[in-house]
Design an enzyme around this catalytic site. Structure first.
Site, mmCIF file in Angstrom:
data_model
loop_
_atom_site.group_PDB
_atom_site.id
_atom_site.type_symbol
_atom_site.label_atom_id
_atom_site.label_comp_id
_atom_site.label_asym_id
_atom_site.label_seq_id
_atom_site.Cartn_x
_atom_site.Cartn_y
_atom_site.Cartn_z
ATOM 1 N N CYS A 108 1.116 39.454 -31.903
ATOM 2 C CA CYS A 108 1.835 38.435 -31.142
ATOM 3 C C CYS A 108 1.167 38.353 -29.764
ATOM 4 O O CYS A 108 1.310 39.263 -28.943
ATOM 5 C CB CYS A 108 3.304 38.829 -31.028
ATOM 6 N N CYS A 139 -6.253 21.440 -56.435
ATOM 7 C CA CYS A 139 -5.525 22.048 -55.325
ATOM 8 C C CYS A 139 -6.505 22.644 -54.319
ATOM 9 O O CYS A 139 -7.360 23.463 -54.676
ATOM 10 C CB CYS A 139 -4.586 23.135 -55.850
#
Length: 288
Positions: A108, A139
């Site tokens: 973070c 995909c």
């Protein structure tokens, strides 16, 4: 070593270990291809392919550039602080066990603690020119995953091409009304891998004979196609298709003119690397 002169806000976070307000950092919702460097000393810290949308309010990464990050017990005794291993600048904190990605870790990081250098800028600084190629083969998760493993490929981005709606969403493309095809943008170093080698690999990681999609993914958005940058790429693709036809493959791959590439939503990028899963409708099969 000369360090960048920091602003008061940068000093508060990088030197005094502060924290920027959540959802305010410029890199929180930012997913361009490149490298994140230390704001103070310029050391490369994180690669864009390791960044993921955690929705926590700060840029999140599930891996670091080896040797770039120092981990230390935080002053509060409960968290682990992360710092630039070169200059000691405060970056944020690291958390494990949240099961947000297959690597099960989250760096973070404060946006203020970093700068971003695009893949093109990074290559130019090293005297390398990168090129782009565009392939559609069902995909985009599987196409991206397998092309990314080719030496010389710097980055692969999943997105949409060929439709009439600007910047379409995944839901809009899946409605089969926009005309877009799931496509990947391949950023590569032509001194390491050629366009022909990439195109050959493309034909070997999907079924170029399936006209209605790819594997169980059916619909026009899963068509097999190559968007050609120029006549040279077109001629290369045509020659490869001819070789496959001579081998008995009824190739349906479309060769389409270049148009705008729209990157897909962040959660589609690096899908298999983030989840730890394996492609369900793409695998390598030697055809050349």
């Amino acid at each position: 070593m000369t360090y960048k002169k920091l602003t008061p806000e940068e000093t508060h976070i990088i030197i005094n270990k502060g924290t920027e307000r959540p959802f305010t950092g410029k890199y929180n919702d930012f997913f361009a291809t490149g490298v994140y460097t230390c704001k103070q000393c310029g050391t490369p810290l994180y690669r864009s392919e390791d960044k993921f949308p955690s929705h926590c309010g700060w840029p999140s990464f599930d891996d670091e550039i080896p040797g770039a990050i120092r981990h230390e017990a935080d002053a509060d005794g409960r968290r682990t602080e992360i710092l630039c291993a070169n200059c000691g600048g405060h970056l944020g904190h690291v958390f494990d066990g949240e099961m947000l990605t297959a690597k099960n870790t989250r760096h973070c990081v404060n946006s203020v603690s970093m700068n971003f250098i695009s893949a093109e800028q990074h290559a130019a600084a090293e005297g390398t020119t990168l090129q782009k190629a565009y392939f559609a083969g069902g995909c985009f998760w599987g196409v991206e995953h397998l092309l990314q493993q080719q030496p010389g490929v710097t980055a692969v981005t999943s997105g949409y091409m060929g439709g009439k709606l600007p910047n379409p969403s995944y839901e809009e493309v899946c409605s089969k009304t926009t005309g877009h095809i799931e496509t990947v943008e391949v950023l590569y170093d032509a001194s390491v891998v050629s366009y022909e080698a990439l195109a050959k690999l493309f034909f070997e990681i999907h079924d170029p004979t399936q006209a209605d999609g790819q594997g169980p993914d059916l619909g026009p958005q899963y068509a097999s196609a190559i968007f050609c940058n120029d006549d040279k790429e077109q001629q290369t693709a045509e020659q490869l298709i001819k070789q496959l036809q001579q081998k008995g493959f009824d190739v349906v791959t479309q060769l389409l003119p270049m148009c705008t590439f729209w990157p897909a939503e962040p959660y589609h990028q690096g899908y298999y690397a983030k989840t730890g899963r394996a492609p369900y409708c793409h695998r390598y099969q030697k055809r050349f």
